[in-house]
Design a protein around this motif. Structure first.
Motif, PDB file in Angstrom:
ATOM      1  N   GLN A 422      -0.925 -31.072 -35.297  1.00  0.00           N
ATOM      2  CA  GLN A 422      -0.411 -31.241 -36.655  1.00  0.00           C
ATOM      3  C   GLN A 422      -1.590 -31.317 -37.615  1.00  0.00           C
ATOM      4  O   GLN A 422      -2.546 -32.067 -37.380  1.00  0.00           O
ATOM      5  N   VAL A 423      -1.546 -30.532 -38.666  1.00  0.00           N
ATOM      6  CA  VAL A 423      -2.642 -30.460 -39.632  1.00  0.00           C
ATOM      7  C   VAL A 423      -2.129 -30.840 -41.015  1.00  0.00           C
ATOM      8  O   VAL A 423      -1.099 -30.320 -41.467  1.00  0.00           O
ATOM      9  N   LYS A 424      -2.841 -31.755 -41.679  1.00  0.00           N
ATOM     10  CA  LYS A 424      -2.522 -32.129 -43.056  1.00  0.00           C
ATOM     11  C   LYS A 424      -3.777 -31.974 -43.897  1.00  0.00           C
ATOM     12  O   LYS A 424      -4.872 -32.370 -43.483  1.00  0.00           O
ATOM     13  N   LEU A 425      -3.608 -31.415 -45.078  1.00  0.00           N
ATOM     14  CA  LEU A 425      -4.700 -31.226 -46.027  1.00  0.00           C
ATOM     15  C   LEU A 425      -4.298 -31.815 -47.367  1.00  0.00           C
ATOM     16  O   LEU A 425      -3.240 -31.478 -47.902  1.00  0.00           O
ATOM     17  N   VAL A 426      -5.130 -32.710 -47.911  1.00  0.00           N
ATOM     18  CA  VAL A 426      -4.943 -33.216 -49.270  1.00  0.00           C
ATOM     19  C   VAL A 426      -6.097 -32.693 -50.113  1.00  0.00           C
ATOM     20  O   VAL A 426      -7.270 -32.901 -49.774  1.00  0.00           O
ATOM     21  N   VAL A 427      -5.756 -32.010 -51.184  1.00  0.00           N
ATOM     22  CA  VAL A 427      -6.747 -31.464 -52.116  1.00  0.00           C
ATOM     23  C   VAL A 427      -6.671 -32.239 -53.418  1.00  0.00           C
ATOM     24  O   VAL A 427      -5.583 -32.487 -53.938  1.00  0.00           O
ATOM     25  N   SER A 428      -7.830 -32.651 -53.930  1.00  0.00           N
ATOM     26  CA  SER A 428      -7.890 -33.299 -55.241  1.00  0.00           C
ATOM     27  C   SER A 428      -9.208 -32.910 -55.879  1.00  0.00           C
ATOM     28  O   SER A 428     -10.271 -33.398 -55.485  1.00  0.00           O
ATOM     29  N   GLY A 429      -9.153 -32.013 -56.836  1.00  0.00           N
ATOM     30  CA  GLY A 429     -10.389 -31.527 -57.442  1.00  0.00           C
ATOM     31  C   GLY A 429     -11.265 -30.881 -56.388  1.00  0.00           C
ATOM     32  O   GLY A 429     -10.845 -29.963 -55.678  1.00  0.00           O
ATOM     33  N   ASN A 430     -12.496 -31.375 -56.245  1.00  0.00           N
ATOM     34  CA  ASN A 430     -13.415 -30.775 -55.267  1.00  0.00           C
ATOM     35  C   ASN A 430     -13.320 -31.421 -53.889  1.00  0.00           C
ATOM     36  O   ASN A 430     -14.061 -31.056 -52.978  1.00  0.00           O
ATOM     37  N   ILE A 431     -12.407 -32.374 -53.696  1.00  0.00           N
ATOM     38  CA  ILE A 431     -12.265 -33.057 -52.417  1.00  0.00           C
ATOM     39  C   ILE A 431     -11.254 -32.333 -51.539  1.00  0.00           C
ATOM     40  O   ILE A 431     -10.182 -31.931 -51.993  1.00  0.00           O
ATOM     41  N   MET A 432     -11.603 -32.187 -50.252  1.00  0.00           N
ATOM     42  CA  MET A 432     -10.690 -31.653 -49.247  1.00  0.00           C
ATOM     43  C   MET A 432     -10.621 -32.669 -48.104  1.00  0.00           C
ATOM     44  O   MET A 432     -11.592 -32.839 -47.357  1.00  0.00           O
ATOM     45  N   LEU A 433      -9.502 -33.362 -47.973  1.00  0.00           N
ATOM     46  CA  LEU A 433      -9.286 -34.348 -46.924  1.00  0.00           C
ATOM     47  C   LEU A 433      -8.333 -33.757 -45.893  1.00  0.00           C
ATOM     48  O   LEU A 433      -7.217 -33.370 -46.230  1.00  0.00           O
ATOM     49  N   VAL A 434      -8.769 -33.692 -44.636  1.00  0.00           N
ATOM     50  CA  VAL A 434      -7.984 -33.061 -43.582  1.00  0.00           C
ATOM     51  C   VAL A 434      -7.751 -34.056 -42.448  1.00  0.00           C
ATOM     52  O   VAL A 434      -8.658 -34.817 -42.077  1.00  0.00           O
ATOM     53  N   TYR A 435      -6.532 -34.042 -41.919  1.00  0.00           N
ATOM     54  CA  TYR A 435      -6.207 -34.745 -40.683  1.00  0.00           C
ATOM     55  C   TYR A 435      -5.716 -33.719 -39.672  1.00  0.00           C
ATOM     56  O   TYR A 435      -4.812 -32.932 -39.963  1.00  0.00           O
ATOM     57  N   VAL A 436      -6.333 -33.725 -38.491  1.00  0.00           N
ATOM     58  CA  VAL A 436      -5.844 -32.949 -37.359  1.00  0.00           C
ATOM     59  C   VAL A 436      -5.386 -33.969 -36.326  1.00  0.00           C
ATOM     60  O   VAL A 436      -6.215 -34.648 -35.701  1.00  0.00           O
ATOM     61  N   ASP A 437      -4.076 -34.115 -36.187  1.00  0.00           N
ATOM     62  CA  ASP A 437      -3.497 -35.222 -35.420  1.00  0.00           C
ATOM     63  C   ASP A 437      -4.049 -36.531 -35.975  1.00  0.00           C
ATOM     64  O   ASP A 437      -3.841 -36.822 -37.138  1.00  0.00           O
ATOM     65  N   ASP A 438      -4.809 -37.322 -35.198  1.00  0.00           N
ATOM     66  CA  ASP A 438      -5.298 -38.611 -35.702  1.00  0.00           C
ATOM     67  C   ASP A 438      -6.804 -38.607 -35.956  1.00  0.00           C
ATOM     68  O   ASP A 438      -7.455 -39.645 -35.896  1.00  0.00           O
ATOM     69  N   VAL A 439      -7.347 -37.433 -36.267  1.00  0.00           N
ATOM     70  CA  VAL A 439      -8.780 -37.296 -36.575  1.00  0.00           C
ATOM     71  C   VAL A 439      -8.928 -36.781 -38.005  1.00  0.00           C
ATOM     72  O   VAL A 439      -8.276 -35.806 -38.390  1.00  0.00           O
ATOM     73  N   ALA A 440      -9.804 -37.427 -38.789  1.00  0.00           N
ATOM     74  CA  ALA A 440     -10.007 -37.052 -40.191  1.00  0.00           C
ATOM     75  C   ALA A 440     -11.339 -36.344 -40.379  1.00  0.00           C
ATOM     76  O   ALA A 440     -12.317 -36.624 -39.687  1.00  0.00           O
ATOM     77  N   LEU A 441     -11.368 -35.439 -41.345  1.00  0.00           N
ATOM     78  CA  LEU A 441     -12.605 -34.785 -41.772  1.00  0.00           C
ATOM     79  C   LEU A 441     -12.492 -34.503 -43.262  1.00  0.00           C
ATOM     80  O   LEU A 441     -11.607 -33.763 -43.690  1.00  0.00           O
ATOM     81  N   THR A 442     -13.385 -35.103 -44.032  1.00  0.00           N
ATOM     82  CA  THR A 442     -13.365 -34.939 -45.482  1.00  0.00           C
ATOM     83  C   THR A 442     -14.636 -34.233 -45.931  1.00  0.00           C
ATOM     84  O   THR A 442     -15.728 -34.521 -45.444  1.00  0.00           O
ATOM     85  N   ALA A 443     -14.491 -33.303 -46.862  1.00  0.00           N
ATOM     86  CA  ALA A 443     -15.633 -32.559 -47.389  1.00  0.00           C
ATOM     87  C   ALA A 443     -15.368 -32.241 -48.852  1.00  0.00           C
ATOM     88  O   ALA A 443     -14.286 -32.515 -49.384  1.00  0.00           O
ATOM     89  N   ARG A 444     -16.370 -31.657 -49.488  1.00  0.00           N
ATOM     90  CA  ARG A 444     -16.233 -31.267 -50.898  1.00  0.00           C
ATOM     91  C   ARG A 444     -16.476 -29.772 -51.054  1.00  0.00           C
ATOM     92  O   ARG A 444     -17.175 -29.152 -50.251  1.00  0.00           O
TER      93      ARG A 444
END
Length: 482
Positions: A422-444
């Motif tokens: 399961q993949v979730k992506l939250v975008v806010s301006g230059n932020i990209m917050l991703v969850y792949v199952d229960d692991v997070a990875l945030t970048a700009r």
């Protein structure tokens, strides 16, 4: 103040050349009577902002004013807040860089302030906790974290310290002092000293599911928040077998807070110098909150806090469009196949603030799959979340890594369960917050701008189901800039 008041809080809009003091960081969360009080460092002082849901925030207010260059708290550093017998105690760090190397003076000292309403604070000039040179080095002595420890029946104060002797830049340790009355403190023990890091900053210690967890941040290689786990408060604290971080290399100074039901890690996502994707990471940035989850082996995962997820409640159009490779199915079941290389399909248009989610299932032998973020039709610009199945990791890549660009990729280890994620992506301006199952990875992503959202595969076939693109029903203009 102008800044971001929507999910990724910051009191100040980011701009090229932004001075260090204008950034905010080191959030010190405290929950009281239905409200999260988020204390943080800003302009060498301590400010606070309140929220009930980590979605919207009130106006920030000054908590502690820094002193003059001659005062011990010329710059105020990280600490913690707790309540005892109707009084709120805020232990914090008093920095005076001009004291460095001066006999009978200290660069870093633990200080405190008192309050009865969490808004008006008075410095307690009678409390002055210098480095305990009997056991520890005389420089690093900061980030006091105080909590009631039911296991030993006393208040504990964790302190960022260094051992008196040790290898260069490897003597960082976590010191513990205890008290029954929060006035008199005595040394308890060195809780953790792995001879690995410069220091253990902004630490926390808490219980979940019968285990103890010690979290800390360090800047030895990059901005990072790590944790250790133990069966008892006294340890020994061990490194989780597969992953000891909550997010990527830009998530710093995260400390936990609980509302009595759920526990959250509250930290910040670093900004980049000059608002450029090639800029180095700087201290401070935007608020970033993860909800903690407990895995079967006792290690910790994270997920998007429920109230943040529920704030995205207005569907946007999904219109699968073939770009490369072959596309079949419809919005309910999207299939992309490219057995000879790379293939992708465009699905919709991202908004300035939005959330995309899908469940990706892949055929055995597929090399990689994931999301195309902020992409244009001919892929002159794009960001890419890569799920690399054989390597057991996720990565965030960008279009402009060519011609000798040796910058590292943002990446995290993942244990894929079966052939689905399961993949979730939250975008806010230059932020990209991703969850792949229960692991997070945030970048700009500073230099691309808002584009489309799509899915891709490499050397194989994927199927996407439960696909949604959502925005918030209402978002004030002041919320838009992350």
């Amino acid at each position: 103040m102008k800044g971001n008041r929507n999910i990724f809080y910051t009191p100040e809009n980011q701009y090229p050349g932004m001075p260090h003091g204008e950034m905010c960081g080191d959030f010190m969360p405290f929950f009281w009577q239905g409200t999260f009080y988020l204390f943080y460092l800003y302009k060498y002082c301590v400010y606070a902002v309140e929220t009930k849901d980590f979605v919207s925030f009130g106006e920030p207010y000054l908590v502690l004013q820094n002193g003059s260059p001659e005062d011990q708290d010329w710059h105020i550093g990280t600490g913690s807040v707790f309540e005892h017998e109707g009084i709120f105690y805020f232990h914090y760090t008093g920095f005076c860089e001009s004291n460095h190397g001066v006999e009978e003076k200290n660069e870093q000292v633990v200080m405190r302030a008192l309050s009865r309403d969490l808004k008006t604070w008075e410095k307690d000039l009678s409390f002055f906790f210098k480095p305990d040179a009997r056991y520890y080095g005389n420089l690093h002595w900061r980030d006091p974290h105080v909590f009631w420890n039911e296991e030993i029946g006393k208040y504990c104060m964790l302190i960022t310290a260094t051992e008196k002797e040790g290898a260069y830049l490897r003597s960082g340790c976590t010191a513990v002092y205890v008290s029954e009355d929060v006035r008199n403190w005595e040394r308890y023990k060195t809780l953790y000293a792995p001879r690995t890091f410069i220091t253990h900053e902004c630490h926390d210690c808490f219980q979940m599911g019968g285990k103890w967890y010690l979290s800390f941040s360090n800047y030895s290689r990059w901005w990072e928040t790590r944790y250790r786990m133990a069966d008892a408060f006294d340890g020994p604290y061990k490194v989780p077998e597969k992953d000891d971080m909550f997010d990527g290399r830009e998530y710093y100074a995260a400390k936990s807070v609980t509302d009595g039901e759920k526990r959250y890690m509250v930290g910040w996502e670093s900004i980049r110098e000059g608002c450029k994707d090639s800029g180095r990471h700087l201290w401070g940035g935007n608020l970033l909150v993860h909800e903690l989850t407990l895995r079967a082996d006792g290690s910790l995962g994270v997920k998007l806090p429920e109230k943040i997820e529920k704030s995205f409640n207005t569907p946007l159009s999904i219109w699968p469009t073939e770009r490369q490779g072959s596309l079949s199915g419809d919005a309910d079941k999207i299939e992309v196949c490219a057995e000879d290389g790379f293939g992708w399909a465009e699905l919709g248009r991202l908004k300035e603030i939005c959330m995309f989610q899908t469940t990706i299932t892949w055929e055995e032998g597929t090399r990689a799959a994931g999301l195309m973020i902020h992409a244009d039709a001919d892929l002159k610009k794009w960001c890419q979340l890569r799920l690399e199945f054989k390597h057991g990791r996720i990565e965030m890549d960008r279009y402009n890594r060519v011609d000798g660009d040796q910058q590292y990729l943002d990446e995290r280890p993942v244990t894929f369960k079966g052939n689905s994620a399961q993949v979730k992506l939250v975008v806010s301006g230059n932020i990209m917050l991703v969850y792949v199952d229960d692991v997070a990875l945030t970048a700009r992503c500073y230099e691309i701008g808002v584009g489309s959202i799509g899915i891709f595969t490499e050397y194989g076939k994927i199927v996407c189901t439960d696909t949604q693109l959502l925005e918030q029903e209402k978002c004030e203009k002041t919320c838009a800039t992350a």
